[in-house]
Write a protein that holds these residues in place. Structure first.
Motif, PDB file in Angstrom:
ATOM      1  N   ASN A   1      -3.165  -5.062  -7.139  1.00 13.04           N
ATOM      2  CA  ASN A   1      -4.506  -4.856  -7.683  1.00 13.04           C
ATOM      3  C   ASN A   1      -4.747  -3.408  -8.096  1.00 13.04           C
ATOM      4  OD1 ASN A   1      -4.865  -3.435  -5.317  1.00 13.04           O
ATOM      5  ND2 ASN A   1      -6.555  -4.699  -4.557  1.00 13.04           N
ATOM      6  N   GLY A   2      -3.685  -2.573  -8.031  1.00 19.55           N
ATOM      7  CA  GLY A   2      -3.809  -1.183  -8.463  1.00 19.55           C
ATOM      8  C   GLY A   2      -4.160  -0.218  -7.355  1.00 19.55           C
ATOM      9  N   SER A   3      -4.431  -0.692  -6.146  1.00 19.88           N
ATOM     10  CA  SER A   3      -4.805   0.194  -5.030  1.00 19.88           C
ATOM     11  C   SER A   3      -3.564   0.600  -4.229  1.00 19.88           C
ATOM     12  CB  SER A   3      -5.797  -0.505  -4.107  1.00 19.88           C
ATOM     13  OG  SER A   3      -6.969  -0.863  -4.810  1.00 19.88           O
ATOM     14  N   HIS A   4      -3.633   1.815  -3.681  1.00 19.28           N
ATOM     15  CA  HIS A   4      -2.576   2.320  -2.798  1.00 19.28           C
ATOM     16  C   HIS A   4      -2.925   1.902  -1.366  1.00 19.28           C
ATOM     17  CE1 HIS A   4       0.201   5.011  -0.768  1.00 19.28           C
ATOM     18  NE2 HIS A   4       0.722   5.368  -1.943  1.00 19.28           N
ATOM     19  N   CYS A   5      -2.016   1.231  -0.669  1.00 18.02           N
ATOM     20  CA  CYS A   5      -2.361   0.693   0.661  1.00 18.02           C
ATOM     21  C   CYS A   5      -2.682   1.800   1.664  1.00 18.02           C
ATOM     22  CB  CYS A   5      -1.241  -0.201   1.189  1.00 18.02           C
ATOM     23  SG  CYS A   5       0.323   0.646   1.442  1.00 18.02           S
ATOM     24  N   ALA A   6      -2.056   2.994   1.516  1.00 14.22           N
ATOM     25  CA  ALA A   6      -2.293   4.079   2.476  1.00 14.22           C
ATOM     26  C   ALA A   6      -3.622   4.775   2.246  1.00 14.22           C
ATOM     27  CB  ALA A   6      -1.157   5.097   2.397  1.00 14.22           C
ATOM     28  N   ALA A   7      -4.290   4.493   1.100  1.00 16.17           N
ATOM     29  CA  ALA A   7      -5.575   5.148   0.832  1.00 16.17           C
ATOM     30  C   ALA A   7      -6.614   4.785   1.874  1.00 16.17           C
ATOM     31  CB  ALA A   7      -6.061   4.758  -0.568  1.00 16.17           C
TER      32      ALA A   7
ATOM     33  N   TRP B   1      -6.238   4.651   4.938  1.00 18.29           N
ATOM     34  CA  TRP B   1      -6.072   5.515   6.109  1.00 18.29           C
ATOM     35  C   TRP B   1      -6.302   6.983   5.755  1.00 18.29           C
ATOM     36  CZ3 TRP B   1      -6.250   2.223   9.752  1.00 18.29           C
ATOM     37  CH2 TRP B   1      -5.645   0.974   9.617  1.00 18.29           C
ATOM     38  N   ASP B   2      -7.022   7.247   4.655  1.00 13.42           N
ATOM     39  CA  ASP B   2      -7.273   8.618   4.212  1.00 13.42           C
ATOM     40  C   ASP B   2      -5.960   9.355   3.984  1.00 13.42           C
ATOM     41  OD1 ASP B   2     -10.031   8.158   4.548  1.00 13.42           O
ATOM     42  OD2 ASP B   2      -9.872   8.675   6.676  1.00 13.42           O
ATOM     43  N   ASN B   3      -4.999   8.618   3.437  1.00 16.09           N
ATOM     44  CA  ASN B   3      -3.669   9.180   3.274  1.00 16.09           C
ATOM     45  C   ASN B   3      -3.139   8.732   1.913  1.00 16.09           C
ATOM     46  OD1 ASN B   3      -1.153  10.220   3.582  1.00 16.09           O
ATOM     47  ND2 ASN B   3      -0.491   8.808   5.182  1.00 16.09           N
ATOM     48  N   GLY B   4      -2.818   9.667   1.048  1.00 17.74           N
ATOM     49  CA  GLY B   4      -2.386   9.309  -0.282  1.00 17.74           C
ATOM     50  C   GLY B   4      -0.912   9.024  -0.405  1.00 17.74           C
ATOM     51  N   ARG B   5      -0.184   9.102   0.694  1.00 15.17           N
ATOM     52  CA  ARG B   5       1.249   8.848   0.653  1.00 15.17           C
ATOM     53  C   ARG B   5       1.599   7.805   1.710  1.00 15.17           C
ATOM     54  NH1 ARG B   5       2.608  12.037   4.983  1.00 15.17           N
ATOM     55  NH2 ARG B   5       1.219  13.785   5.390  1.00 15.17           N
ATOM     56  N   SER B   6       2.865   7.493   1.849  1.00 16.02           N
ATOM     57  CA  SER B   6       3.303   6.483   2.814  1.00 16.02           C
ATOM     58  C   SER B   6       2.979   6.933   4.234  1.00 16.02           C
ATOM     59  CB  SER B   6       4.812   6.238   2.686  1.00 16.02           C
ATOM     60  OG  SER B   6       5.117   5.765   1.388  1.00 16.02           O
ATOM     61  N   CYS B   7       2.560   5.973   5.052  1.00 16.30           N
ATOM     62  CA  CYS B   7       2.246   6.283   6.451  1.00 16.30           C
ATOM     63  C   CYS B   7       3.535   6.500   7.237  1.00 16.30           C
ATOM     64  CB  CYS B   7       1.461   5.143   7.091  1.00 16.30           C
ATOM     65  SG  CYS B   7      -0.145   4.843   6.315  1.00 16.30           S
ATOM     66  N   ALA B   8       3.524   7.486   8.137  1.00 18.83           N
ATOM     67  CA  ALA B   8       4.658   7.663   9.038  1.00 18.83           C
ATOM     68  C   ALA B   8       4.694   6.493  10.020  1.00 18.83           C
ATOM     69  CB  ALA B   8       4.504   8.987   9.792  1.00 18.83           C
ATOM     70  N   ASN B   9       5.897   5.983  10.292  1.00 14.54           N
ATOM     71  CA  ASN B   9       6.054   4.881  11.238  1.00 14.54           C
ATOM     72  C   ASN B   9       5.176   3.694  10.853  1.00 14.54           C
ATOM     73  OD1 ASN B   9       7.097   3.586  13.468  1.00 14.54           O
ATOM     74  ND2 ASN B   9       5.633   4.485  14.893  1.00 14.54           N
ATOM     75  N   CYS B  10       5.229   3.295   9.583  1.00 12.28           N
ATOM     76  CA  CYS B  10       4.365   2.224   9.069  1.00 12.28           C
ATOM     77  C   CYS B  10       4.683   0.897   9.746  1.00 12.28           C
ATOM     78  CB  CYS B  10       4.546   2.106   7.558  1.00 12.28           C
ATOM     79  SG  CYS B  10       3.657   0.716   6.830  1.00 12.28           S
TER      80      CYS B  10
END
Length: 810
Positions: A558-564, A566-575
Motif C-alpha cells: 500500500n506504499g507504507s513503510h512498516c517501520a514507520a 515504530w517512529d523508525n524510517g529504516r529496518s527494525c533491529a531484531n525484527c
C-alpha cells in the motif's frame, strides 16, 4: 574492644537523641523512625545486640514489630527493651508475652535506662559467650575423636598400600546412601545422630586387616583359595579387636563399629561372610558400608587391578556382578549415582564435624533456654521460596542447580513422564552445548550481576528446536545462604519456548489461507481481530512494506513503510516479523515507539504463493515494561507488588530501592544518564527545605515532560537522578539531554522569581554492564558541573540568610 550495636526505633528524633545522650558514646547506634524501617534493617543483617523499641509509631507500631520478630525467630537473637508512655497493665503484659526483656516508661530516668541497658547487654553477651564456648568444646572433642579414628584407619591403609582417599571416600559415600535411604523410608529409624555415628564408624570397617600377612594383603595377582580363606578372616578379626576393648562398649558408636567390622562382607542372599547372614538380619549400618566399600573398590586402583569408570561400576553392582544387596539400597545407589560421579573422590563437606556440632549445640541450647539459631525455619523458608517460584511457572523446562555438588536437576514438562527428569553436571561442556558463545557469556554476566537483594533475572536465548532455531525465554532466581549472606548456594529457573507453548494456532493455518476462499476468510478474520487488537496488518519484512488485500483477495503493497509505525524510517533491529517469516512460525515480543509500548504477535502466512507476516499489536497501558538486553518483564501492577515501597514520596518517581530491587532486569539499557541539580545545597540553606522540596518536584515534572513513558527516571540520591532509555537513536538521546536542561531553566518558583535553576547531565550510550555505564555517566556529569561553575553559568547567588528570612517572613 568492638562496640556493641543498639538499634533505637522511635518516630521522635528528639527521643532518639535523648536515648543516645543518656547511653553515651560506648555503643554503636542504628536509628529507625518507624517499625517498618526497623524490620527492613533486621532483614538485611542480624548484627544488633539490643533494640530499644517504642510502641506508638506510624506505618508499623512496636507490637507489630514484635510479631515479625517472633515470626522469624529474631526475638531469640535480639533482646528488646520496650520504651513507652503507655503504663497500662495490658500493654506491659502484652509486651512481656511477646518476648521483650524489659519495659521502661517515659519520661526517661537516666539511671534506670542506663543500668537496664547495661544489664541486658551483659546477660546476652554472657549467653552468647557460653554458646560459643560450648560449641568450641564440642567441636574440639569431635575433632579429637575423629582424629583418633583417622589415625587407626590410616594405619590400615598404610599397611594395605591403599590410597589415602579410601577412608574419606567410604565416609562420603556412606553418608550419601544413608541420607537417600531416610528420604525413601522410615523403616530403619535413623536419626541425624545415627547417620553421623555410622559415617564415623565406617572408617574402621577394615581394621581387622592388620592381622592379615602382608604378602597376602598386597599380592598383585589373584589369591589362591587358601589365601582368600585367610583374607576373609579380617572381618571377624576386626570384631574381636573391638570386643577386647575394656571401655566404651555401651556407646552407640561402638555398636555401629562392631556391626560394620564383622558384617560388611555379608550379602543379601546369605552368600557373604563370616556368618552367612541373610536379608534384614544384616544390620543396616553394615549393609550400607558394604555397598559403599564395593563401589569405592571398583572405582579405585589396586595392586591387583585397574580402576573402573563410574558408569561401569554402577552397572556391575546393579547387575549383580558384585554380590546381592538390599534392593532398596540399590535404588538409593541409582538415585545418588549422578552425585557420586563428581563427589565420590572429594570431601562431601569442607567441615566434616559441622552437622554433629550443630546438632549437639542446638540440643544443648534448647535445654538451657539460650538464644539459638533458627536454621530449620530458614531451611523451610528456602524450600518454600523454591516451591513458590515453581508454582508461578507453567510448562517448559524447569531446573534446580546446587552449587555445592555442581548438579542441575532438570524437569522437561514437554517430555513423557518416563523421560521428564534428568540430572546433569553443570561443569560438563555438554551441559551448555546448545548455547552460542555470545548467549553463554550473556548468561554468565546476568548470573554474576545477581545478589541476595536482587536475585532474579530474565534473558532471551536463541536455541535449536529440531531443524529450526527458536527464541526462548529463560527466567532464573539465584539462592543465597542465610548463614553467609554473600554465599551463593544455587539457583532455580524455567526455560520456555513461546512457540511451543501455543497449543493451537491463533488464526487459520498457512495452508488454510493459501486458496482464494481462504484469502477472503483471512480478510474477514482480520476485520474481527481489529475489534480485539489496536493494530492488525500484513507486512512483507523483506521489503519493509505494509500489504493490503483488495476486494478480489489479491495482496499488494500500500506504499507504507512498516517501520514507520515504530517512529523508525529504516529496518527494525531484531525484527520479530523477519524472524517469524524466516522460521515460518508464530513469535511474540515487546516493541516501543517514542511514546508507547506494544505487545506484538507475528504469524507467518503464505497467500496465493506470496509469503508474508500477520502482525497483531496490543498497546500496553498498565504498569511499566522493561525490555533490555532481551529481558521481558512487566513491573508494577503485573507483579502484584505494593509499588508504594518503590516510589519516592516527595517526587512521586521511582526511588533508589526500585533500582536495587530490579537492577538485574535493567541491565542492557542502551542509554544511561545521571542528572544532578546545580547549587541545590545553597537553595536549601538560603530558601529552606520546603522550597528545596518544591524545586525537586518541579524538576522531576520537567524531566517527565521530556521523556517517554517507556523511559525510567529514578531518584538515585538526594538531588541526583538516574535516567534510563531502553531503545533510542543516539542523536535523539543527545537531544533529550538538551531538552531537559532547557525545561529545567524554564522553571519559575512564584514565591522566589529571582531563583534560577539548572542541572548538570552526563550521559553514555552502549556501555555495559549497567554499573559501568552509571560510573562513566557520573564522571561526565561532574565534568559538566565543573564547566558550569568555571564558566559562571550557575544560579544567581541567593540573598544573605538574614535577608532571605525577611523575604520568607513577608
Amino acid at each position: 574492644m568492638e562496640r556493641q550495636t543498639v538499634l533505637i526505633v522511635d518516630d521522635s528524633e528528639l527521643n532518639r537523641m535523648m536515648l543516645m545522650e543518656i547511653l553515651g558514646e560506648q555503643y554503636h547506634y542504628i536509628e529507625a523512625q518507624n517499625g517498618r524501617e526497623a524490620v527492613r534493617l533486621m532483614e538485611k543483617k542480624l548484627t544488633v545486640d539490643l533494640m530499644l523499641l517504642d510502641i506508638n509509631m506510624p506505618e508499623m507500631n512496636g507490637f507489630q514489630v514484635l510479631e515479625q520478630m517472633n515470626r522469624f525467630r529474631w526475638i531469640d537473637e535480639i533482646p528488646v527493651i520496650m520504651i513507652s508512655t503507655d503504663e497500662t497493665n495490658q500493654a506491659i503484659q502484652q509486651a512481656y508475652a511477646m518476648g521483650v526483656t524489659d519495659y521502661i516508661r517515659r519520661p526517661f530516668d537516666t539511671f534506670i535506662v542506663r543500668h537496664r541497658v547495661e544489664n541486658t547487654l551483659k546477660l546476652y553477651a554472657n549467653q552468647k559467650r557460653l554458646m560459643y564456648l560450648v560449641s568450641d568444646q564440642i567441636r574440639e572433642k569431635e575433632e579429637n575423636s575423629n582424629l583418633m579414628v583417622g589415625i587407626l584407619s590410616h594405619v590400615v591403609e598404610f599397611r594395605n598400600h591403599e590410597g589415602g582417599d579410601h577412608i574419606r571416600n567410604i565416609r562420603s559415600i556412606t553418608e550419601l546412601l544413608l541420607r537417600r535411604l531416610v528420604e525413601k523410608t522410615k523403616a530403619y529409624h535413623l536419626s541425624e545422630e545415627d547417620i553421623a555415628l555410622i559415617k564415623t564408624a565406617s572408617a574402621l570397617h577394615d581394621i581387622g586387616k592388620i592381622t592379615i600377612p602382608e604378602e597376602i594383603l598386597n599380592k598383585p595377582g589373584k589369591l589362591t583359595s587358601e589365601e582368600f580363606a585367610v583374607m576373609k578372616t579380617h572381618a571377624a578379626a576386626g570384631a574381636v579387636i573391638l570386643e577386647q576393648m575394656t571401655f566404651g562398649q555401651e556407646k552407640p558408636l561402638f555398636r555401629y563399629a562392631l556391626e560394620i567390622c564383622r558384617w560388611h562382607h555379608e550379602r543379601w542372599d546369605g552368600h557373604g561372610y563370616p556368618d552367612g547372614l541373610r536379608g534384614e538380619r544384616i544390620p543396616i549400618a553394615a549393609q550400607v558400608v558394604a555397598l559403599a566399600d564395593v563401589y569405592n573398590a571398583l572405582t579405585s586402583e589396586r595392586c591387583y587391578k585397574k580402576a573402573f569408570d563410574h558408569d561401569t561400576a554402577i552397572a556391575m553392582i546393579l547387575g549383580g556382578e558384585c554380590g546381592a544387596f538390599n534392593p532398596l539400597l540399590l535404588e538409593c545407589l541409582a538415585d545418588v549415582s549422578p552425585r557420586l560421579r563428581i563427589t565420590s573422590h572429594v570431601p562431601l563437606d569442607g567441615d566434616p564435624y559441622r552437622l554433629e556440632v550443630n546438632r549437639l549445640s542446638d540440643e544443648l541450647l534448647a535445654r538451657a533456654d539460650l538464644p539459638r539459631n533458627d536454621r530449620v525455619q530458614r531451611i523451610l523458608e528456602s524450600l518454600q521460596e523454591r516451591i513458590d517460584f515453581f508454582a508461578s511457572c507453567s510448562g517448559g523446562i524447569q531446573f534446580e542447580f546446587d552449587a555445592l555438588s555442581g548438579l542441575a536437576d532438570i524437569t522437561n514438562w514437554d517430555e513423557p513422564p518416563q523421560y521428564r527428569h534428568t540430572v546433569k553436571n553443570a561443569a560438563h561442556p555438554e551441559c551448555f552445548c546448545r548455547l552460542s558463545q555470545k548467549d553463554f557469556h550473556r548468561l554468565q554476566e546476568a548470573m554474576a550481576a545477581t545478589t541476595k537483594e536482587t536475585p532474579e533475572f530474565s534473558v532471551s536465548l536463541l536455541l535449536p528446536c529440531g531443524t529450526e532455531h527458536h527464541w526462548c525465554d529463560l527466567r532464573v532466581r539465584t539462592l543465597w545462604s542465610d548463614r553467609q549472606p554473600e554465599h551463593y548456594v544455587g539457583a532455580v529457573g524455567q526455560l520456555v519456548d513461546p512457540q511451543l507453548s501455543v497449543k493451537k494456532p491463533l488464526l487459520l493455518s498457512a495452508a488454510d489461507v493459501n486458496t482464494e476462499d481462504g484469502t477472503l476468510a483471512l480478510a474477514a478474520e482480520m476485520r474481527r481481530l481489529r475489534m480485539v487488537f489496536d493494530v492488525v496488518r500484513l507486512v512483507d519484512p523483506t521489503t519493509n512494506s505494509v500489504l493490503e488485500l483488495d476486494e478480489q483477495g489479491v495482496l499488494h503493497p500500500n506504499g507504507s513503510h512498516c517501520a514507520a509505525f515504530w517512529d523508525n524510517g529504516r529496518s527494525c533491529a531484531n525484527c520479530i516479523s523477519s524472524r517469524a517469516l524466516a522460521q515460518k512460525t508464530t513469535l511474540n515480543k515487546l516493541e516501543f515507539t517514542n511514546t508507547d509500548m506494544y505487545f506484538v504477535i507475528s504469524k507467518y502466512l503464505c497467500l496465493n504463493g506470496m509469503p508474508c507476516v500477520l502482525e497483531m499489536l496490543s498497546k500496553l497501558s498498565e504498569g511499566r515494561w522493561i525490555d533490555a538486553n532481551g529481558t521481558r518483564l512487566l513491573l508494577d501492577h503485573s507483579r502484584a507488588e505494593n509499588m508504594e515501597l518503590f516510589m519516592d514520596p516527595l517526587t512521586n518517581t521511582y526511588a533508589r530501592r526500585y533500582f536495587e530491587s530490579y537492577r538485574s532486569h535493567l541491565e542492557g539499557m542502551e542509554h544511561v544518564a545521571i542528572i544532578d541539580v546545580d547549587s541545590f545545597k545553597q537553595v536549601n540553606d538560603a530558601y529552606g527545605h520546603q522550597t528545596g522540596d518544591t524545586v525537586l518536584r518541579d524538576i522531576v515534572a520537567a524531566i517527565h515532560s521530556c521523556i517517554r513513558s517507556t523511559d525510567t527516571l529514578i531518584r538515585y540520591g538526594g538531588d541526583e537522578f538516574l535516567l534510563l532509555f531502553p531503545k533510542m537513536d543516539e542523536h535523539i538521546f543527545v537531544r533529550k539531554q538538551n531538552e531537559i536542561r532547557e525545561a529545567v531553566r524554564r522553571i519559575v518558583i512564584p514565591e522566589y522569581p529571582e531563583l534560577h535553576l539548572s542541572v548538570s547531565i552526563g550521559g553514555v550510550s552502549g556501555v555495559h554492564p549497567l554499573a559501568e555505564a552509571i560510573r562513566q555517566a557520573d564522571y561526565l556529569m561532574y565534568e559538566n558541573k565543573e564547566k558550569y561553575y568555571t564558566e559562571g553559568e550557575h544560579v544567581t547567588p541567593p540573598p544573605k540568610m538574614e535577608e532571605n528570612i525577611k523575604i520568607r517572613d513577608k
